[in-house]
Design a protein around this motif. Sequence first.
Motif, PDB file in Angstrom:
ATOM      1  N   LEU A  84       0.834  -1.197   0.000  1.00 35.44           N
ATOM      2  CA  LEU A  84       0.000   0.000   0.000  1.00 35.44           C
ATOM      3  C   LEU A  84       0.872   1.252   0.000  1.00 35.44           C
ATOM      4  CD1 LEU A  84      -3.007   0.831   0.113  1.00 35.44           C
ATOM      5  CD2 LEU A  84      -2.776   0.962   2.599  1.00 35.44           C
ATOM      6  N   SER A  85       1.968   1.211   0.743  1.00 31.71           N
ATOM      7  CA  SER A  85       2.902   2.344   0.746  1.00 31.71           C
ATOM      8  C   SER A  85       3.499   2.555  -0.643  1.00 31.71           C
ATOM      9  CB  SER A  85       4.027   2.098   1.760  1.00 31.71           C
ATOM     10  OG  SER A  85       3.508   1.930   3.061  1.00 31.71           O
ATOM     11  N   GLU A  86       3.840   1.458  -1.323  1.00 26.74           N
ATOM     12  CA  GLU A  86       4.396   1.567  -2.673  1.00 26.74           C
ATOM     13  C   GLU A  86       3.418   2.229  -3.636  1.00 26.74           C
ATOM     14  OE1 GLU A  86       7.367  -2.327  -2.828  1.00 26.74           O
ATOM     15  OE2 GLU A  86       5.271  -2.537  -3.424  1.00 26.74           O
ATOM     16  N   LEU A  87       2.153   1.910  -3.493  1.00 26.56           N
ATOM     17  CA  LEU A  87       1.149   2.436  -4.414  1.00 26.56           C
ATOM     18  C   LEU A  87       0.767   3.882  -4.096  1.00 26.56           C
ATOM     19  CD1 LEU A  87      -1.196  -0.682  -4.678  1.00 26.56           C
ATOM     20  CD2 LEU A  87       0.515   0.081  -6.333  1.00 26.56           C
ATOM     21  N   LEU A  88       0.795   4.266  -2.805  1.00 30.38           N
ATOM     22  CA  LEU A  88       0.310   5.584  -2.404  1.00 30.38           C
ATOM     23  C   LEU A  88       1.404   6.644  -2.354  1.00 30.38           C
ATOM     24  CD1 LEU A  88      -2.234   4.661   0.434  1.00 30.38           C
ATOM     25  CD2 LEU A  88      -2.701   5.138  -1.977  1.00 30.38           C
ATOM     26  N   LEU A  89       2.610   6.255  -1.951  1.00 31.36           N
ATOM     27  CA  LEU A  89       3.679   7.251  -1.809  1.00 31.36           C
ATOM     28  C   LEU A  89       4.236   7.639  -3.172  1.00 31.36           C
ATOM     29  CD1 LEU A  89       5.650   5.825   1.258  1.00 31.36           C
ATOM     30  CD2 LEU A  89       4.057   7.759   1.221  1.00 31.36           C
ATOM     31  N   PRO A  90       4.663   8.898  -3.330  1.00 32.95           N
ATOM     32  CA  PRO A  90       5.296   9.316  -4.590  1.00 32.95           C
ATOM     33  C   PRO A  90       6.592   8.548  -4.841  1.00 32.95           C
ATOM     34  CG  PRO A  90       4.685  11.211  -3.248  1.00 32.95           C
ATOM     35  CD  PRO A  90       4.520  10.001  -2.384  1.00 32.95           C
ATOM     36  N   LEU A  91       6.963   8.435  -6.105  1.00 29.77           N
ATOM     37  CA  LEU A  91       8.168   7.693  -6.471  1.00 29.77           C
ATOM     38  C   LEU A  91       9.412   8.307  -5.844  1.00 29.77           C
ATOM     39  CD1 LEU A  91       9.366   5.384  -8.137  1.00 29.77           C
ATOM     40  CD2 LEU A  91       9.532   6.958 -10.068  1.00 29.77           C
ATOM     41  N   SER A  92       9.452   9.641  -5.740  1.00 32.08           N
ATOM     42  CA  SER A  92      10.617  10.302  -5.142  1.00 32.08           C
ATOM     43  C   SER A  92      10.790   9.907  -3.676  1.00 32.08           C
ATOM     44  CB  SER A  92      10.480  11.816  -5.258  1.00 32.08           C
ATOM     45  OG  SER A  92       9.278  12.260  -4.629  1.00 32.08           O
ATOM     46  N   VAL A  93       9.670   9.734  -2.954  1.00 28.96           N
ATOM     47  CA  VAL A  93       9.738   9.313  -1.550  1.00 28.96           C
ATOM     48  C   VAL A  93      10.240   7.868  -1.457  1.00 28.96           C
ATOM     49  CG1 VAL A  93       8.395   8.896   0.548  1.00 28.96           C
ATOM     50  CG2 VAL A  93       7.928  10.904  -0.853  1.00 28.96           C
ATOM     51  N   LEU A  94       9.757   6.995  -2.325  1.00 26.48           N
ATOM     52  CA  LEU A  94      10.210   5.598  -2.330  1.00 26.48           C
ATOM     53  C   LEU A  94      11.710   5.513  -2.586  1.00 26.48           C
ATOM     54  CD1 LEU A  94       7.349   3.818  -4.312  1.00 26.48           C
ATOM     55  CD2 LEU A  94       7.564   4.136  -1.846  1.00 26.48           C
ATOM     56  N   GLU A  95      12.196   6.342  -3.508  1.00 27.59           N
ATOM     57  CA  GLU A  95      13.631   6.318  -3.818  1.00 27.59           C
ATOM     58  C   GLU A  95      14.457   6.779  -2.626  1.00 27.59           C
ATOM     59  OE1 GLU A  95      13.844   8.721  -7.274  1.00 27.59           O
ATOM     60  OE2 GLU A  95      13.073   7.160  -8.619  1.00 27.59           O
TER      61      GLU A  95
END
Length: 377
Positions: A84-95
């Motif tokens: 769920l975090s992967e789908l909701l958080l922006p890509l920049s935050v995941l990186e």
Amino acid sequence: MSTPHRFADDLQLAFRRYFRLSKLRSESLLARLLITSGFALAFPTVIMAFTLVFGARPLDLTSALATYACGFLIAFLIHGAYRLSELLLPLSVLERLNAGGWRAGLFFSLVPILCIASGLLLFGQLLGWWMQAHVETPFDSPQGLSRFLLLSLVFALLGWYLDHQHRRRQALQLLATEAQLLRLQAQIEPHFLFNSLAAVQSLIKPAPDRALDMLEHFTDYLRASLSALREDSCPLAAELQLARSYLGLMQIRMGERLRFHIEATPQAEALRLPPLLLQPLVENAVVHGLEGKDEGGEVRVQAFVQDRYLLLAVRDDGLGAQARPRRARPGHGLALKNIRERIAARYGERADLQLTLDEQGCQALLRLPLDLLEPKP
């Protein structure tokens, strides 16, 4: 490649990427669920082993089954929370989270702790409803709550330490891989040189014009190869020209049995990437896909940008899944492994190479992160 081997490769890929956040998942959902199930079995087993050794009460079958059920609930709550975090958080935050740091440590500690607490409470409620009785949880008393918080802190610190050591080993491995990369990039397979020169020699008397044409393509190919090897990166346009020279050379050798088509967008051609990533894929398409097919076939190379990634696709309509294993030779079977190691060293889990075999041929799809390939000013 057989289905069991293909699934085993998918399972290995899923395990390598299991602890990394990514919006796009190239591995199958089944592989990820199997890994989660493995953790759901492993942790309750360890807990029950400690209970048997150090516990005051014996462990019966009902308690063991309840522990495993609770373990599965918690494991899939954690799995779902991360997805769920992967789908909701922006890509920049995941990186940024994948890059490490105190924020990443806090995130990767809090998510499991909250899921474990929620899982214990939810399982206690469900089990109590099923048994029509009150089920004790670690949160029913101040001592149980403090014990849970202490264990959570210990495991969070242990997780941070292990992650720090893992990233340190990765940094050292990166240096070693880059050194190996320079050595690998400096190699040109002798069998290709010998075969090409032999083909030129065989055409000198019966077809001198074709031999001269082949020698010119061979010279262009060597010039492009040696030039690329001296650089840490090169424009994709240069890689495509190298592939074009190689396919032109092989077209003279195979005649009408080989056709090829190369297309790329201007945006893709300007991007820089490590040298000689594309050429081994093109060579595999010819050697393993088309040379063994009586009527030959076509190699299609495509390069384009999609969803912040550079996609390089090499497709042939050769033997595909019907190809017979070729006789082993030095370096045979290492091209794909070498490419995966090189892109992993430079781009981590954000890059991958997928190979698809079917009755109509084979496709190799290389995916590289766009923000790390920007052209030099």
